[in-house]
Scaffold this motif. Sequence first.
Motif, mmCIF file in Angstrom:
data_model
loop_
_atom_site.group_PDB
_atom_site.id
_atom_site.type_symbol
_atom_site.label_atom_id
_atom_site.label_comp_id
_atom_site.label_asym_id
_atom_site.label_seq_id
_atom_site.Cartn_x
_atom_site.Cartn_y
_atom_site.Cartn_z
ATOM 1 N N PRO A 72 0.812 -1.232 0.000
ATOM 2 C CA PRO A 72 0.000 0.000 0.000
ATOM 3 C C PRO A 72 0.835 1.267 0.000
ATOM 4 O O PRO A 72 0.448 2.269 -0.611
ATOM 5 C CB PRO A 72 -0.816 -0.131 1.301
ATOM 6 C CG PRO A 72 -0.857 -1.584 1.577
ATOM 7 C CD PRO A 72 0.466 -2.111 1.118
ATOM 8 N N ALA A 73 1.988 1.235 0.682
ATOM 9 C CA ALA A 73 2.858 2.410 0.681
ATOM 10 C C ALA A 73 3.358 2.705 -0.726
ATOM 11 O O ALA A 73 3.415 3.868 -1.158
ATOM 12 C CB ALA A 73 4.042 2.182 1.622
ATOM 13 N N VAL A 74 3.691 1.649 -1.463
ATOM 14 C CA VAL A 74 4.173 1.833 -2.834
ATOM 15 C C VAL A 74 3.041 2.291 -3.750
ATOM 16 O O VAL A 74 3.209 3.222 -4.560
ATOM 17 C CB VAL A 74 4.798 0.528 -3.366
ATOM 18 C CG1 VAL A 74 5.118 0.651 -4.861
ATOM 19 C CG2 VAL A 74 6.059 0.178 -2.581
ATOM 20 N N HIS A 80 -0.760 8.379 2.149
ATOM 21 C CA HIS A 80 -1.532 8.309 3.394
ATOM 22 C C HIS A 80 -0.625 8.303 4.614
ATOM 23 O O HIS A 80 -0.968 8.878 5.654
ATOM 24 C CB HIS A 80 -2.421 7.067 3.383
ATOM 25 C CG HIS A 80 -3.320 6.977 2.196
ATOM 26 N ND1 HIS A 80 -3.848 8.096 1.593
ATOM 27 C CD2 HIS A 80 -3.777 5.911 1.489
ATOM 28 C CE1 HIS A 80 -4.597 7.717 0.557
ATOM 29 N NE2 HIS A 80 -4.559 6.406 0.481
ATOM 30 N N LEU A 81 0.526 7.664 4.499
ATOM 31 C CA LEU A 81 1.485 7.686 5.600
ATOM 32 C C LEU A 81 2.011 9.100 5.836
ATOM 33 O O LEU A 81 2.198 9.525 6.988
ATOM 34 C CB LEU A 81 2.640 6.731 5.306
ATOM 35 C CG LEU A 81 2.289 5.241 5.333
ATOM 36 C CD1 LEU A 81 3.441 4.410 4.785
ATOM 37 C CD2 LEU A 81 1.933 4.792 6.744
ATOM 38 N N ASP A 82 2.243 9.833 4.758
ATOM 39 C CA ASP A 82 2.666 11.219 4.885
ATOM 40 C C ASP A 82 1.587 12.052 5.572
ATOM 41 O O ASP A 82 1.877 12.891 6.430
ATOM 42 C CB ASP A 82 2.980 11.796 3.506
ATOM 43 C CG ASP A 82 3.405 13.261 3.577
ATOM 44 O OD1 ASP A 82 4.498 13.536 4.118
ATOM 45 O OD2 ASP A 82 2.644 14.126 3.102
ATOM 46 N N GLY A 83 0.333 11.801 5.195
ATOM 47 C CA GLY A 83 -0.777 12.500 5.843
ATOM 48 C C GLY A 83 -0.875 12.171 7.317
ATOM 49 O O GLY A 83 -1.165 13.046 8.150
ATOM 50 N N LEU A 115 7.440 9.431 15.314
ATOM 51 C CA LEU A 115 7.028 8.446 16.318
ATOM 52 C C LEU A 115 5.737 7.749 15.901
ATOM 53 O O LEU A 115 5.611 6.517 16.018
ATOM 54 C CB LEU A 115 6.840 9.140 17.671
ATOM 55 C CG LEU A 115 6.397 8.245 18.841
ATOM 56 C CD1 LEU A 115 7.430 7.166 19.099
ATOM 57 C CD2 LEU A 115 6.168 9.077 20.095
ATOM 58 N N THR A 116 4.781 8.518 15.391
ATOM 59 C CA THR A 116 3.511 7.931 14.963
ATOM 60 C C THR A 116 3.709 6.969 13.801
ATOM 61 O O THR A 116 3.135 5.872 13.780
ATOM 62 C CB THR A 116 2.524 9.042 14.564
ATOM 63 O OG1 THR A 116 2.302 9.903 15.687
ATOM 64 C CG2 THR A 116 1.194 8.458 14.116
ATOM 65 N N LEU A 117 4.520 7.361 12.821
ATOM 66 C CA LEU A 117 4.795 6.488 11.684
ATOM 67 C C LEU A 117 5.419 5.167 12.136
ATOM 68 O O LEU A 117 5.009 4.081 11.696
ATOM 69 C CB LEU A 117 5.724 7.175 10.696
ATOM 70 C CG LEU A 117 5.108 8.095 9.649
ATOM 71 C CD1 LEU A 117 6.206 8.668 8.753
ATOM 72 C CD2 LEU A 117 4.084 7.344 8.809
ATOM 73 N N VAL A 118 6.413 5.254 13.013
ATOM 74 C CA VAL A 118 7.097 4.048 13.477
ATOM 75 C C VAL A 118 6.119 3.119 14.189
ATOM 76 O O VAL A 118 6.066 1.905 13.922
ATOM 77 C CB VAL A 118 8.268 4.421 14.408
ATOM 78 C CG1 VAL A 118 8.825 3.175 15.095
ATOM 79 C CG2 VAL A 118 9.371 5.116 13.629
ATOM 80 N N VAL A 238 -5.489 14.868 6.743
ATOM 81 C CA VAL A 238 -6.399 14.221 7.691
ATOM 82 C C VAL A 238 -7.024 12.976 7.071
ATOM 83 O O VAL A 238 -7.155 11.938 7.736
ATOM 84 C CB VAL A 238 -7.492 15.214 8.152
ATOM 85 C CG1 VAL A 238 -8.569 14.489 8.954
ATOM 86 C CG2 VAL A 238 -6.875 16.333 8.991
ATOM 87 N N PHE A 239 -7.389 13.049 5.794
ATOM 88 C CA PHE A 239 -7.939 11.868 5.130
ATOM 89 C C PHE A 239 -6.926 10.723 5.153
ATOM 90 O O PHE A 239 -7.280 9.563 5.386
ATOM 91 C CB PHE A 239 -8.344 12.198 3.696
ATOM 92 C CG PHE A 239 -9.719 12.761 3.564
ATOM 93 C CD1 PHE A 239 -10.809 11.932 3.374
ATOM 94 C CD2 PHE A 239 -9.944 14.129 3.645
ATOM 95 C CE1 PHE A 239 -12.092 12.442 3.266
ATOM 96 C CE2 PHE A 239 -11.224 14.655 3.534
ATOM 97 C CZ PHE A 239 -12.301 13.808 3.353
ATOM 98 N N GLY A 240 -5.660 11.032 4.903
ATOM 99 C CA GLY A 240 -4.635 10.000 4.958
ATOM 100 C C GLY A 240 -4.486 9.415 6.347
ATOM 101 O O GLY A 240 -4.333 8.194 6.512
#
Length: 257
Positions: A72-74, A80-83, A115-118, A238-240
């Motif tokens: 999904p990241a690719v 969405h991860l950036d969001g 921190l949230t991403l990890v 926010v959607f992401g």
Amino acid sequence: MAGGDGLRFAFGTLTVVPVRVTRWDREAARGGMRAAPLVGVAVGAVAGAVGAGLHAVGASALLSAVGAVAVPAVLTRGLHLDGLADTADGLGSGKPPAQALDIMKRSDIGPFGVLTLVLVLLGQVAALTACYGHGWVYGATSAVAGAVAGRVAMTLAARRGIPAARPGGLGAAVAGVLSPRTAWTVAAGCAGLAALAGAGFAGLTWLRFLLAAALAATAAESLLRRCRTRFGGVTGDVFGALCETAATCALLVLSLR
């Protein structure tokens, strides 16, 4: 049902699939947000297949999960991860709404975002590791269910009564395009299909899939309320964040089989 313009809008804005978006008006956005769960089906199917393929050639459940999370990241170019990271930075900044929104627009990621991403990515990998530990079929089905749950959260966030936090961007383009009845009908239909998918497994697994869908929507709604209070509405970031939050919650529930 979403027409061709709606499907092109959904896949063209929510994935890197080379789709030409011919319309960028409210009607196309309405069809696109209705079709968002279909994007989840497509992304989740590819993710589940990659994980299943790794499982089939002898990879561990952990490696299968990493492959499934990477897809999904690719396919979204990390959108969405950036969001999610930007939203975490905005919420954690403690600044007034306008300044928090400016923080979210910056290209860098702050400590809250990192921190949230990890934690979210670790949670997704850990959850799918447990799912693939029950076999590739359960793992792949869980990957699809998580991806759909994430896009359902986007559909719900596009209902009337939820304003855009600022003009311009994807958030303003899709904010309020769906009636609450339509948004919740789509969500209920997807929850029913999740339960049907779970019915293919033993025992009360169908109920676990239903609970995963319900709790994912609940978690996303809680974040949405916080963002409305903090920013005054929704943005593309926010959607992401809603998508990743709902997907992670669904996977965590499914991992507890």
